[in-house]
Design an enzyme around this catalytic site. Structure first.
Site, short mmCIF file in Angstrom:
data_model
loop_
_atom_site.label_atom_id
_atom_site.label_comp_id
_atom_site.label_asym_id
_atom_site.label_seq_id
_atom_site.Cartn_x
_atom_site.Cartn_y
_atom_site.Cartn_z
NE ARG A 123 -3.81 -0.23 2.17
CZ ARG A 123 -4.69 0.02 3.13
NH1 ARG A 123 -4.72 -0.73 4.22
NH2 ARG A 123 -5.53 1.02 3.01
CB SER A 168 -6.82 9.93 2.67
OG SER A 168 -6.23 9.17 3.73
CG ASP A 321 -13.34 1.33 5.17
OD1 ASP A 321 -12.55 1.47 4.22
OD2 ASP A 321 -13.09 1.71 6.34
C1 S3P Z 1 -9.65 5.22 8.18
C2 S3P Z 1 -9.73 5.93 7.00
C3 S3P Z 1 -10.04 5.31 5.70
C4 S3P Z 1 -10.63 3.92 5.87
C5 S3P Z 1 -9.89 3.10 6.87
C6 S3P Z 1 -9.91 3.77 8.23
C7 S3P Z 1 -9.32 5.93 9.43
O1 S3P Z 1 -8.85 5.19 4.95
O2 S3P Z 1 -10.66 3.25 4.63
O3 S3P Z 1 -10.46 1.82 7.00
O4 S3P Z 1 -9.51 5.36 10.53
O5 S3P Z 1 -8.87 7.09 9.36
P1 S3P Z 1 -8.32 6.34 3.96
O6 S3P Z 1 -7.82 7.47 4.78
O7 S3P Z 1 -7.21 5.68 3.18
O8 S3P Z 1 -9.49 6.69 3.09
#
Ligand code: S3P
Length: 438
Positions: A123, A168, A321
């Site tokens: 990732r 994000s 998600d």
């Molecule tokens: C999260 C943010 C999201 C999500 C992940 C949890 C978090 O990811 O998909 O399961 O707790 O801040 P991204 O920031 O990559 O969108």
């Protein structure tokens, strides 16, 4: 590998309480570990991802102790006082642990190395390396900005104003957490709102954090650094992303009626419910209340014939998600469901567009995979094909749980190659599903 076949087992009936929210659980431990004094947490998710965060905070000096089921006590070291970890930090499968902790380390005089499993090691971490480098931290990453990597924190770090190039919450949170020990004001500009648990909780712990929303919806978040956090008592609400699998299961399995208690309904997380209602799903919110500073309700979900719709890409961040679960609902709906604007799904625990297209295709659903979404022609409720082929889940808990739910409306069941990753976010998933079918 721990393969398992999920078979149709009749109507789902009863009441369940899903485990605590994963995003909130990570943040309770991190902020508790930075507050001086005891933070007490109930309802904490005891999944592997959160346990990775707990182990990392212990390695950096905090006391993080389990006192009973979901009940934890955290004694923090104070902002600025995290200790040099002795060995590498093992992040397992957890992107949230990795990106948020990279932020924390970046403004402490610490050198930390981060490692993870095969999924996490694919990732992209460049998205946090960029702003954290601007703040003064330095990085030695594997090719393509990936794990394993080393972070050298800066003291003092430099406050920045950073406009998020991707929607994000992890990137936003990494910068805000780095800002905690950075002198002056750190600013994050968020053109598309994402989950706001960090903002809520930082404020709850006493940080000086402000959010301004412009007329076009852009959010400007500022945090004053060299903050002093005060310990808190937190009850973690149930995870809407875990509830999602049971919401979809109850909607698609004929005769089902399930109550899911204590589900977090923060608007930055509740997109799936809105979309499923538009598809004709019967989802009632009972007993709305507040838990741990977050809106919560019990959900009563009844089997409903679903119709395909075009999903507005603007709603994607609030259900980012939940797309694997939505794709299963769409595969059983009447008509066509079109999704778009989902490029981010390609860099989750797996490439969720490719993996779900392959998985649902294997069991006879009609799927068109596009660059940024799936187009799914549903069966109108008719069972999916049984398949001799085992579904490849690619170390992705949400693929495993989504296809387990699909197996409930299949002719001969659906075989999943590995159920172990489910324990990253929802260790009691299989037991809960079994309980509802009994
Ligand atoms: C999260 C943010 C999201 C999500 C992940 C949890 C978090 O990811 O998909 O399961 O707790 O801040 P991204 O920031 O990559 O969108």
């Amino acid at each position: 590998m721990r393969p398992r076949r999920f078979r149709p087992a009749g109507a789902l009936k009863g009441r369940i309480r899903v485990p605590g929210d994963k995003s909130i659980s990570h943040r309770c431990i991190m902020l508790g570990a930075l507050a001086l004094g005891e933070t007490r947490v109930t309802g904490l998710l005891e999944g592997e991802d959160v346990l990775a965060t707990a182990a990392a905070m212990r390695a950096m000096g905090a006391s993080v102790v389990r006192q009973g089921e979901g009940t934890w006590s955290v004694h923090g070291v104070g902002v600025g006082a995290l200790l040099q970890p002795r060995g590498p930090l093992d992040m397992g499968n957890s992107g949230t642990s990795t990106r948020l902790l990279m932020g924390l380390v970046s403004s402490h005089p610490i050198t930390a190395s981060f490692a993870g499993d095969a999924s996490l090691s694919k990732r992209p971490m460049g998205r946090v390396i960029d702003p954290l480098s601007q703040m003064g931290a330095s990085f030695e990453a594997s090719e393509g900005g990936r794990l394993p990597l080393i972070v050298r924190g800066a003291l003092p770090a430099v406050p920045i104003s950073y406009r998020l190039p991707v929607a994000s919450a992890q990137v936003k949170s990494a910068v805000l957490l780095a800002g905690l020990n950075t002198p002056g004001i750190t600013t994050v500009i968020e053109p598309v709102p994402t989950r706001d648990h960090s903002e809520r909780m930082l404020r709850g712990f006493g940080a000086e954090l402000n959010v301004e929303t412009e007329t076009d919806g852009t959010r400007i978040i500022t945090i004053r650094g060299e903050a002093e956090l005060k310990p808190q008592i937190i009850d973690v609400p149930g995870d809407p992303s875990s509830a999602a699998f049971f919401i979809v299961a109850a909607l698609i399995v004929p005769g089902s009626e399930v109550t899911i208690e204590n589900v977090g309904l923060n608007p930055t997380r509740a997109g799936l419910i809105e979309v499923l209602r538009r598809m004709g799903g019967s989802i009632e919110e009972l007993n709305p209340r507040e838990v741990g500073g977050e809106p919560v309700a019990d959900l009563l979900v009844k089997h409903s014939p679903l119709r395909g719709i075009e999903v507005d890409p603007a709603i994607a961040p609030s259900m980012i998600d939940e797309f694997p679960a939505l794709f299963v609902a769409a595969a059983l709906a009447e008509g066509i469901t079109v999704t778009s604007g989902l490029d981010e799904l390609r860099v989750k625990e797996s490439d969720r567009l490719a993996v779900m297209a392959a998985a649902l295709g294997t069991v006879g659903a009609r799927i068109e995979e596009r660059e940024d979404g799936l187009v799914i022609t549903g069966t109108g409720g008719e069972a999916l094909g049984g398949s001799a082929v085992t579904i490849a889940t690619h170390l992705d808990h949400r693929i495993a749980m989504s296809m387990a739910v699909a197996g409930l409306v299949s002719r001969e069941g659906i075989e999943i190659d590995d159920t172990r990753p489910i324990a990253t976010s929802f260790p009691v998933f299989e037991a809960m599903l079994h309980g509802l079918a009994a």
